[in-house]
Design a protein around this motif. Structure first.
Motif, PDB file in Angstrom:
ATOM      1  N   LEU A   1      14.202  38.527  47.597  1.00  0.00           N
ATOM      2  CA  LEU A   1      15.334  38.007  48.368  1.00  0.00           C
ATOM      3  C   LEU A   1      15.105  36.547  48.741  1.00  0.00           C
ATOM      4  O   LEU A   1      16.022  35.718  48.618  1.00  0.00           O
TER       5      LEU A   1
ATOM      6  N   ARG B   1      18.577  44.632  55.732  1.00  0.00           N
ATOM      7  CA  ARG B   1      18.615  43.606  54.694  1.00  0.00           C
ATOM      8  C   ARG B   1      19.504  42.434  55.126  1.00  0.00           C
ATOM      9  O   ARG B   1      19.191  41.275  54.841  1.00  0.00           O
TER      10      ARG B   1
ATOM     11  N   ARG C   1      18.318  38.672  55.440  1.00  0.00           N
ATOM     12  CA  ARG C   1      18.970  37.646  54.618  1.00  0.00           C
ATOM     13  C   ARG C   1      19.412  36.461  55.472  1.00  0.00           C
ATOM     14  O   ARG C   1      19.177  35.305  55.098  1.00  0.00           O
TER      15      ARG C   1
END
Length: 307
Positions: A103, A148, A152
Motif C-alpha cells: 500500500l 485499511r 491509507r
C-alpha cells in the motif's frame, strides 16, 4: 526584518489561496534570509549613511558575541535533535507486513516519490515523518490493527510530507530562526511554515480521494491518542498538532477547492520575486563609508598621512 515583513505581507494577501502556495512564499522568503548574509559579502556595498562609519569598537563586538552565543546554542540543539531522531530510528521496528508495504509503495508511486522510504513502528502514538535523503515514516505499534482506509489516509498524509520535501524546508526554517533568534518574524515564519505544511498535506490527501468527514475523524482520533502519549520528537513532522487542529478541521470540512499544490507559474513568480528582493537588500549598509562626505583627494590624503 524587511525581507520577512514583505514575506509575511505577501502570505497574508494570499490567505485565500491554497496552503501550498503560502508555504512556498514562506520558503522563498526564508531561503532569501539564509543566503543574504553570504551574498552581502559578494556584492558591492551601497552605503545609506544612516549612521556614521568607522571601525568596530567594544560595543559592536559585545553585540556580536551576544548574537553568537544563543545562535550557537540553537544550532547545537538542532544537532542534538537530529542525533535523537537517528537513535530512535535505530531502535524502531521495521514494518514487515506485505500488505502495508504494498500500500505504501502504491501511494508513493501515486505521489511521484522515487526515493526509498523506510516504514518503522515505535511507541510514539502519533504518526511522524523525518529525513530528506532517506525519509522515515514512524507508525505507532498499534497501527497493524487499523482499518485499511485509516492506514491509507495516514500513509497519504505522511508520504505527502516526503513528496513535498517538508523535512528540508522545516530544517531551513529552524536554521534561519537559529541565526535570526532576535527577530520575532523568524519565529513566526517557523510556526507558519509548519502549520501550512500540515494543511498542504491535508489538501493532498483530499485531492487523492479521501472523504473529508472520514479524514477529519481520523485527525481527531489521532489527536486523542496523542494526548495520552509522550511529548513529540522535535524535527519530525507530526500528523496532528493541538494548536492548529481546529483550523485544519475547518478547512477540511469547508473547503471548496481541492487544489493541493501551487502552479508552476506561481512558483516561478514567487521565486523570482524573492530573488529580486534579496538581491536588492543584500548590498545595503546602514552606515556611511569611512570617509563619507570627503572629496576623493581629501580621503586619499588622510589615508597616506595616517600611514
Amino acid at each position: 526584518m524587511l525581507l520577512l515583513a514583505l514575506t509575511a505581507g505577501l502570505a497574508a494577501l494570499c490567505r485565500n489561496r491554497p496552503p501550498a502556495l503560502r508555504h512556498a512564499i514562506w520558503v522563498a522568503g526564508l531561503a532569501g534570509l539564509v543566503i543574504m548574509l553570504p551574498l552581502s559579502g559578494l556584492l558591492p556595498r551601497l552605503h545609506l549613511g544612516l549612521v556614521a562609519g568607522g571601525r568596530a569598537g567594544l560595543g559592536p563586538n559585545l553585540l556580536l558575541l551576544a548574537w553568537l552565543l544563543p545562535a550557537s546554542l540553537l544550532l547545537l540543539a538542532m544537532v542534538r535533535n537530529r542525533i535523537a531522531l537517528g537513535r530512535m530510528r535505530r531502535s524502531a521496528v521495521p514494518v514487515s507486513d506485505p500488505a502495508i508495504l504494498a500500500l505504501a509503495a502504491d501511494i508513493a508511486s501515486q505521489l511521484g516519490i522515487r526515493r526509498s522510504v523506510d516504514l518503522v513502528r515505535h511507541a510514539d502514538p502519533v504518526p511522524r515523518t523525518f529525513g530528506t535523503l532517506r525519509p522515515v515514516i514512524l507508525l505507532p505499534f498499534g497501527s497493524d490493527q487499523w482499518s485499511r482506509e485509516r492506514l491509507r489516509m495516514t500513509l497519504l498524509h505522511e508520504l505527502a510530507h516526503v513528496a513535498r520535501l517538508d523535512a528540508a524546508t522545516g530544517g531551513l526554517a529552524r536554521f534561519a530562526a537559529a541565526f535570526h533568534w532576535f527577530n520575532p518574524l523568524a519565529w513566526l515564519s517557523l510556526r507558519a511554515l509548519g502549520d501550512l505544511a500540515e494543511r498542504a498535506c491535508d489538501a493532498r490527501v483530499l485531492a487523492n480521494g479521501a472523504e473529508p468527514g472520514a479524514y477529519a475523524r481520523l485527525l481527531l482520533e489521532t489527536a486523542r491518542e496523542a494526548a495520552m502519549g509522550r511529548p513529540g520528537w522535535r524535527g519530525a513532522a507530526a500528523m496532528t498538532d493541538a494548536e492548529n487542529l481546529e483550523g485544519r478541521l475547518r478547512l477540511i470540512l469547508g473547503r471548496a477547492s481541492r487544489e493541493d499544490r501551487p502552479r508552476p507559474v506561481q512558483l516561478a513568480a514567487v521565486t523570482a520575486l524573492a530573488a529580486l528582493v534579496t538581491l536588492g537588500l543584500a548590498p545595503l549598509r546602514g552606515e556611511a563609508p569611512t570617509h563619507y562626505g570627503r572629496l576623493p583627494a581629501q580621503a586619499a590624503s588622510s589615508v597616506f598621512s595616517s600611514e
